[in-house]
Scaffold this motif. Structure first.
Motif, PDB file in Angstrom:
ATOM      1  N   LEU A  73     -26.918  32.533  25.617  1.00  0.00           N
ATOM      2  CA  LEU A  73     -25.527  32.722  26.015  1.00  0.00           C
ATOM      3  C   LEU A  73     -25.008  31.523  26.799  1.00  0.00           C
TER       4      LEU A  73
ATOM      5  N   SER B 160     -22.044  28.875  25.615  1.00  0.00           N
ATOM      6  CA  SER B 160     -20.826  28.973  26.424  1.00  0.00           C
ATOM      7  C   SER B 160     -20.545  27.723  27.241  1.00  0.00           C
TER       8      SER B 160
ATOM      9  N   ALA C  94     -16.829  31.354  33.602  1.00  0.00           N
ATOM     10  CA  ALA C  94     -16.896  32.806  33.454  1.00  0.00           C
ATOM     11  C   ALA C  94     -15.657  33.449  34.063  1.00  0.00           C
TER      12      ALA C  94
ATOM     13  N   ILE D 219     -14.983  40.624  30.043  1.00  0.00           N
ATOM     14  CA  ILE D 219     -15.872  39.542  30.473  1.00  0.00           C
ATOM     15  C   ILE D 219     -15.738  38.408  29.468  1.00  0.00           C
ATOM     16  N   ARG D 220     -15.481  37.227  29.984  1.00  0.00           N
ATOM     17  CA  ARG D 220     -15.392  36.044  29.122  1.00  0.00           C
ATOM     18  C   ARG D 220     -16.347  34.979  29.656  1.00  0.00           C
ATOM     19  N   LEU D 221     -17.205  34.474  28.789  1.00  0.00           N
ATOM     20  CA  LEU D 221     -18.168  33.443  29.149  1.00  0.00           C
ATOM     21  C   LEU D 221     -17.921  32.243  28.249  1.00  0.00           C
TER      22      LEU D 221
ATOM     23  N   LEU E 220     -16.341  32.697  24.758  1.00  0.00           N
ATOM     24  CA  LEU E 220     -16.761  33.960  24.151  1.00  0.00           C
ATOM     25  C   LEU E 220     -16.216  35.145  24.937  1.00  0.00           C
ATOM     26  N   ASP E 221     -15.592  36.075  24.233  1.00  0.00           N
ATOM     27  CA  ASP E 221     -15.229  37.358  24.822  1.00  0.00           C
ATOM     28  C   ASP E 221     -16.368  38.327  24.547  1.00  0.00           C
ATOM     29  N   LEU E 222     -16.983  38.821  25.609  1.00  0.00           N
ATOM     30  CA  LEU E 222     -18.174  39.659  25.478  1.00  0.00           C
ATOM     31  C   LEU E 222     -17.840  41.114  25.768  1.00  0.00           C
ATOM     32  N   PRO E 223     -18.536  42.050  25.107  1.00  0.00           N
ATOM     33  CA  PRO E 223     -18.327  43.471  25.392  1.00  0.00           C
ATOM     34  C   PRO E 223     -18.868  43.837  26.767  1.00  0.00           C
TER      35      PRO E 223
ATOM     36  N   ALA F  31     -22.001  46.204  27.009  1.00  0.00           N
ATOM     37  CA  ALA F  31     -23.261  45.607  26.573  1.00  0.00           C
ATOM     38  C   ALA F  31     -23.793  44.611  27.604  1.00  0.00           C
ATOM     39  N   VAL F  32     -22.877  43.827  28.193  1.00  0.00           N
ATOM     40  CA  VAL F  32     -23.306  42.851  29.203  1.00  0.00           C
ATOM     41  C   VAL F  32     -23.921  43.555  30.416  1.00  0.00           C
TER      42      VAL F  32
END
Length: 433
Positions: free
Chosen positions: A23, A27, A119, A135-137, A140-143, A146-147
């Motif tokens: 990740l 990122s 982030a 959440i953005r890293l 990437l926009d992350l769920p 899940a994170v």
């Protein structure tokens, strides 16, 4: 069964090691999303200290649900304080009744040439735990769900206390107002059963910062030497420094790698005796037998002052455990707090001199090897070999005087003062080799 265990180990490796590294890798970006923040001011340092004190007291001393409220200025002051320890860190916080947005940028330690980790996260008010909405890293926009699940599992696997579950499940409610955030959390019991004690213990274990048997052995050896008169209870603390070096050289006789580990253990024990045992045991775990309160080293001094002895030995221990930048950042923030809080002792470059001398002592000892430790011990016939003169150093400055004379910790005048202190340290016999 063997195949199941193998796949389980692969899954753990992906979750704990490969996943986070991948990740971070995808990122990384060429530029940070935030401009450099202003240098930490004494007032900000004092505010961040008060926030940490309130949070620690709530998590450690309250039985049941406790609330901690923080302002945007306190949160950003805490980030600015962190940037003195990890210089690339940048952060901004926005707080409104409908949510909080936090943005962070930093360069991975040792990988700064690869770019920046950027982030961003959004937290919503909630009466049922944490409600992370985005959440953005990097790009990437992350769920969020899940994170959080991966973070929880990773911390649980890395700690015996299941710190991920402990921290995330403790949050009961999150409230927000313009510029203010309140978190209510179940702190558990008191003492060793408190949220603070369990979380700190688990994170300390995961980071490999426990003192272990080696540090306890050095601590006990120092206590025994003080009891039978081989170490002084007054006068200079130099014999205590020499005893730590000799003990590390003897215990690390099998080679330079062993000597390095023993130096770290010996400096933790030294700081527990001669610095602040409570602070050291927060980092390294219990070193002293239960019930032992006072060390004979508390009657000794460096530069004629007990407080300089504490600065020197604590900085040496933190440098051995976490690195010189971390150690100096902690000492610098402490001086800013002293200048910024009402009734504080002010910013003191004599304290900074002791901090930097302790760091230099630790750096040299960690790299010396067994033969080098013996040479260092031979040089320590007096404290003048390791502790520079503090004559003429500006000290006990309240915030207004510090800012008038030195501007800020980012000012060239401040850097010039540090360079002058470093020149004094470099000229000492202990660093002439």
């Amino acid at each position: 069964m063997r195949r199941f265990i193998l796949w389980l180990l692969v899954l753990i490796l992906i979750v704990v090691v490969v996943g986070p590294l991948a990740l971070i890798g995808v990122s990384l970006q060429a530029e940070p999303i935030l401009p450099p923040g202003a240098a930490l001011s004494p007032a900000e340092a004092a505010r961040s200290r008060e926030l940490v004190k309130r949070a620690r007291a709530a998590a450690r001393d309250t039985v049941g649900v406790a609330e901690v409220t923080a302002s945007r200025q306190e949160l950003e002051g805490l980030i600015a304080a962190g940037a003195r320890v990890f210089p690339s860190l940048r952060g901004r916080v926005q707080l409104q009744p409908d949510g909080m947005t936090a943005r962070l940028a930093f360069q991975p330690p040792g990988l700064s040439r690869l770019g920046w980790v950027n982030a961003e996260a959004r937290l919503a008010p909630s009466q049922g735990g944490l409600d992370v909405q985005a959440i953005r890293l990097g790009g990437l926009d992350l769920p969020p769900g899940a994170v959080l699940a991966v973070a929880r599992l990773g911390l649980d696997l890395a700690t015996a206390e299941d710190v991920g579950t402990l921290l995330l499940s403790s949050v009961q409610e999150v409230r927000m107002a313009p510029g203010r955030l309140t978190i209510a959390a179940d702190t558990g019991g008191a003492g060793d059963d408190s949220l603070f004690a369990r979380a700190v213990g688990g994170l300390r274990e995961a980071a490999g910062l426990t003192g272990g048997e080696a540090a306890r052995a050095h601590y006990d050896a120092m206590a025994a030497a003080a009891a039978d008169g081989r170490l002084p209870a007054s006068g200079s603390a130099a014999p205590w420094l020499r005893f730590a070096l000799d003990g590390a050289a003897e215990a690390g006789a099998s080679g330079d790698l062993a000597a390095r580990a023993e130096v770290r253990a010996a400096l933790l024990a030294l700081a527990a005796h001669c610095g602040d045992r409570s602070a050291i045991e927060t980092v390294a775990g219990a070193l002293a037998p239960e019930g032992r309160v006072k060390s004979a080293c508390e009657g000794t001094s460096l530069g004629g002052r007990p407080d300089l002895r504490k600065h020197f030995t604590l900085s040496a221990a933190f440098a051995a455990a976490g690195g010189s930048a971390v150690s100096f950042g902690l000492g610098e923030v402490k001086e800013l707090v002293d200048a910024g809080r009402a009734g504080g002792s002010g910013f003191s470059f004599d304290d900074i001199a002791a901090d930097r001398a302790g760091i230099a002592f630790a750096q040299q000892a960690m790299e010396a090897g067994r033969g080098g430790l013996a040479w260092m011990s031979g040089q320590l016939t007096s404290e003048r070999a390791a502790m520079p003169s503090i004559a003429g150093l500006p000290s006990f400055m309240p915030e207004a005087e510090f800012e008038r004379r030195f501007g800020s910790v980012a000012d060239e005048r401040y850097r010039a003062q540090l360079n002058g202190i470093d020149a004094r340290i470099a000229a000492l016999p202990l660093h002439s080799r």
